[in-house]
Design an enzyme around this catalytic site. Structure first.
Site, PDB file in Angstrom:
ATOM      1  N   CYS A 132       0.829  -1.201   0.000  1.00  0.00           N
ATOM      2  CA  CYS A 132       0.000   0.000   0.000  1.00  0.00           C
ATOM      3  C   CYS A 132       0.870   1.260   0.000  1.00  0.00           C
ATOM      4  O   CYS A 132       1.499   1.559  -1.001  1.00  0.00           O
ATOM      5  CB  CYS A 132      -0.995  -0.033   1.159  1.00  0.00           C
ATOM      6  N   HIS A 155      -3.533  -5.903   0.493  1.00  0.00           N
ATOM      7  CA  HIS A 155      -3.002  -6.262   1.809  1.00  0.00           C
ATOM      8  C   HIS A 155      -3.063  -7.771   2.070  1.00  0.00           C
ATOM      9  O   HIS A 155      -3.938  -8.235   2.799  1.00  0.00           O
ATOM     10  CB  HIS A 155      -3.788  -5.534   2.901  1.00  0.00           C
ATOM     11  N   GLU A 177      -1.239  -9.423   3.985  1.00  0.00           N
ATOM     12  CA  GLU A 177      -0.970  -9.662   5.411  1.00  0.00           C
ATOM     13  C   GLU A 177      -2.257  -9.693   6.228  1.00  0.00           C
ATOM     14  O   GLU A 177      -2.274 -10.171   7.363  1.00  0.00           O
ATOM     15  CB  GLU A 177       0.000  -8.605   5.965  1.00  0.00           C
TER      16      GLU A 177
END
Length: 173
Positions: free
Chosen positions: A19, A145, A147
């Site tokens: 990001c 994202h 994660e």
């Protein structure tokens, strides 16, 4: 000699920018590479507003150490207002493709290409690009994202029995 960030990246150590980290890698010229400095950018989403949703990604690059040998698609959230990857007319997109620097692309849930279709490609990125790597393949930048989807229970429909698409494999690489 090289110092600082350039020296670390030149040594082939793995680096990931997610990001805003991707934006920093592009704005600093580290991605797509120093030769194409200021010829690529992340700009405002094509729809003109912040996007927050789950997307499907296809790992593409076999050069990128983060996506190499990944066969499963990744499902993860996005949350950004400036994730639209674009290049200038001076950027050699054919060499970028030939150098296997497109790491991840936006796709439909069935695995078919997004072809720029909103909201499958949520920001209007050229070639449905969600992430790119440097020429050496050790630096990855991506807007989504992964994660935020490493456990099965993080999938938004896990209570309905849907799972898969974990971003964990990206990090295990």
């Amino acid at each position: 000699g090289k110092t600082g960030v350039d020296a670390t990246l030149g040594e082939g150590k793995p680096v990931i920018g997610i990001c805003n980290g991707f934006q920093a890698l592009v704005k600093s010229g580290i991605l797509p590479d120093r030769q194409n400095n200021n010829q690529a950018t992340l700009t405002f989403n094509k729809q003109g507003h912040f996007e927050c949703r789950w997307v499907d990604l296809k790992p593409v690059s076999q050069k990128c150490i983060w996506t190499k040998d990944l066969s499963d698609n990744i499902t993860c959230p996005i949350a950004h207002g400036e994730g639209n990857f674009q290049t200038t007319e001076l950027f050699s997109i054919s060499s970028f493709i030939a150098n296997d620097q497109i790491a991840l692309t936006y796709i439909h849930a069935d695995g078919s290409t997004a072809n720029g279709e909103y909201p499958i490609n949520p920001n209007g990125s050229m070639l449905d690009i969600a992430g790119i790597c440097n020429l050496q393949g050790n630096v990855l930048g991506l807007m989504p994202h992964p994660e935020n989807h490493i456990h099965m229970w993080q999938h938004p429909r896990h209570t309905r029995g849907e799972h898969g698409g974990s971003g964990l494999k990206l990090f295990e690489n």
